[in-house]
Design an enzyme around this catalytic site. Sequence first.
Site, PDB file in Angstrom:
ATOM      1  N   HIS A 138      -1.813  -7.859   0.515  1.00 24.47           N
ATOM      2  CA  HIS A 138      -0.699  -7.461   1.591  1.00 24.47           C
ATOM      3  C   HIS A 138      -0.598  -8.470   2.579  1.00 24.47           C
ATOM      4  O   HIS A 138       0.425  -8.118   3.522  1.00 24.47           O
ATOM      5  CB  HIS A 138      -0.914  -5.969   2.184  1.00 24.47           C
ATOM      6  CG  HIS A 138      -1.018  -4.900   1.210  1.00 24.47           C
ATOM      7  ND1 HIS A 138       0.028  -4.586   0.326  1.00 24.47           N
ATOM      8  CD2 HIS A 138      -1.873  -3.820   0.896  1.00 24.47           C
ATOM      9  CE1 HIS A 138      -0.361  -3.490  -0.377  1.00 24.47           C
ATOM     10  NE2 HIS A 138      -1.659  -3.075  -0.154  1.00 24.47           N
ATOM     11  N   ASP A 195      -3.196  -3.783  -9.028  1.00 27.92           N
ATOM     12  CA  ASP A 195      -3.645  -2.800  -7.998  1.00 27.92           C
ATOM     13  C   ASP A 195      -2.336  -1.535  -7.699  1.00 27.92           C
ATOM     14  O   ASP A 195      -1.210  -1.866  -8.118  1.00 27.92           O
ATOM     15  CB  ASP A 195      -3.600  -3.526  -6.512  1.00 27.92           C
ATOM     16  CG  ASP A 195      -4.277  -2.633  -5.236  1.00 27.92           C
ATOM     17  OD1 ASP A 195      -5.450  -3.021  -5.026  1.00 27.92           O
ATOM     18  OD2 ASP A 195      -3.391  -1.822  -4.682  1.00 27.92           O
ATOM     19  N   HIS A 241      -0.920  -0.472  -5.302  1.00 27.78           N
ATOM     20  CA  HIS A 241       0.001  -0.729  -4.204  1.00 27.78           C
ATOM     21  C   HIS A 241       0.748  -1.992  -4.426  1.00 27.78           C
ATOM     22  O   HIS A 241      -0.074  -3.065  -4.909  1.00 27.78           O
ATOM     23  CB  HIS A 241      -0.938  -0.827  -3.008  1.00 27.78           C
ATOM     24  CG  HIS A 241      -1.635   0.212  -2.334  1.00 27.78           C
ATOM     25  ND1 HIS A 241      -2.743   0.329  -2.694  1.00 27.78           N
ATOM     26  CD2 HIS A 241      -1.033   1.144  -1.749  1.00 27.78           C
ATOM     27  CE1 HIS A 241      -3.142   1.386  -2.063  1.00 27.78           C
ATOM     28  NE2 HIS A 241      -2.200   2.315  -1.743  1.00 27.78           N
ATOM     29  N   ASP A 296      -7.469   1.066  -7.423  1.00 27.75           N
ATOM     30  CA  ASP A 296      -7.143   1.963  -6.845  1.00 27.75           C
ATOM     31  C   ASP A 296      -6.050   3.096  -7.766  1.00 27.75           C
ATOM     32  O   ASP A 296      -5.702   4.103  -7.055  1.00 27.75           O
ATOM     33  CB  ASP A 296      -6.619   1.868  -5.309  1.00 27.75           C
ATOM     34  CG  ASP A 296      -5.725   0.566  -5.114  1.00 27.75           C
ATOM     35  OD1 ASP A 296      -5.313   0.282  -6.251  1.00 27.75           O
ATOM     36  OD2 ASP A 296      -5.616   0.212  -3.936  1.00 27.75           O
TER      37      ASP A 296
HETATM   38 ZN   LIG Z   1      -4.229  -1.115  -3.217  1.00 31.52          ZN
END
Ligand SMILES: [Zn+2]
Length: 316
Positions: free
Chosen positions: A130, A166, A168, A253
């Site tokens: 990120h 991931d 996200h 995750d």
């Molecule tokens: Zn993540």
Amino acid sequence: MRATSPLLALVHQDCAGHQPIWGHPERPERLAAAREGARRAGAREAEIDIDDVRALAAVARVHHPDLAPRLASACRGTTPATFDCADNSISAGTYNAALGAVRATLAGVDALLAGQARCAWVGARPPGHHALHRRAMGFCFFNNAAIAAEELRARGAASVAVVDFDVHHGNGTQDHFFARSDVFFLSVHRYPFYPGSGAGDEIGGGEGRGFTRNYPLAAGAGDDIYVAAVEAGLEDVMRVTRPDAWVVSAGFDAHVADPLGGMNVSSNGFERIGKLIASAAAGKPILAVLEGGYQVSALTESVHAFLSGLVGSGRA
Ligand SMILES: [Zn+2]
């Protein structure tokens, strides 16, 4: 010691020194848990001998010159603080941990290019995908995956693929390579979800059009949906390029036990993803860097499974 191990693990001791505020999900125990997963997969740990100058030069390929000194300075503060956003809690050891993750990443690239292994796994903590050009975000400070891809490019790989599974979206990595055709960015993630980006129509711009591919998935996806999306994405990569090297933003995750992800992937699903990536890479070097994964026993199991799939060893 098994010098012929196909899998190396790189873990920098400073990565445990990032200690966010109590109760933060990105906690130091994650590192030991992930490392144990790599050990179970048969990884051989390699030394990390990368100095500050080289690590900071690699950071500067991806981030604004301001970011590293600002983080260093913030970590010298005496009170608990956050950095750039409320999610990014910092401690005195955060800067060294973020730089330690970069060091481990560069050592992984070195080992792959020296032919010491076919796959290298980096116990990167804090994670990176990120992190934006000028700003830390979403538990991330320096974008380890983007730094790895840039290092591989600088060292002669004409084409690099970054695969991010991931839960996200890897917005920082996507932003960095969005207008480029030398680095393909593939992300499979929950959507809509944090950080908000990663829709299917985000496909790159300018020269990079067609070199970004997103597979947004609804909450609750299990192995079959998640793995099928990775498989389809890898086919997209191979339709437009033949990567000389692969970087994997390996976050776990999406695991069913994860407190943040809201997906239903099992460790067996991660093993299947590892096999698919190994098959697409067809013997080209693969560097996997840790991203998310916040339930520690699931993290051990997931890293073990994914790396076993990647090196084709199967799990005992
Ligand atoms: Zn993540």
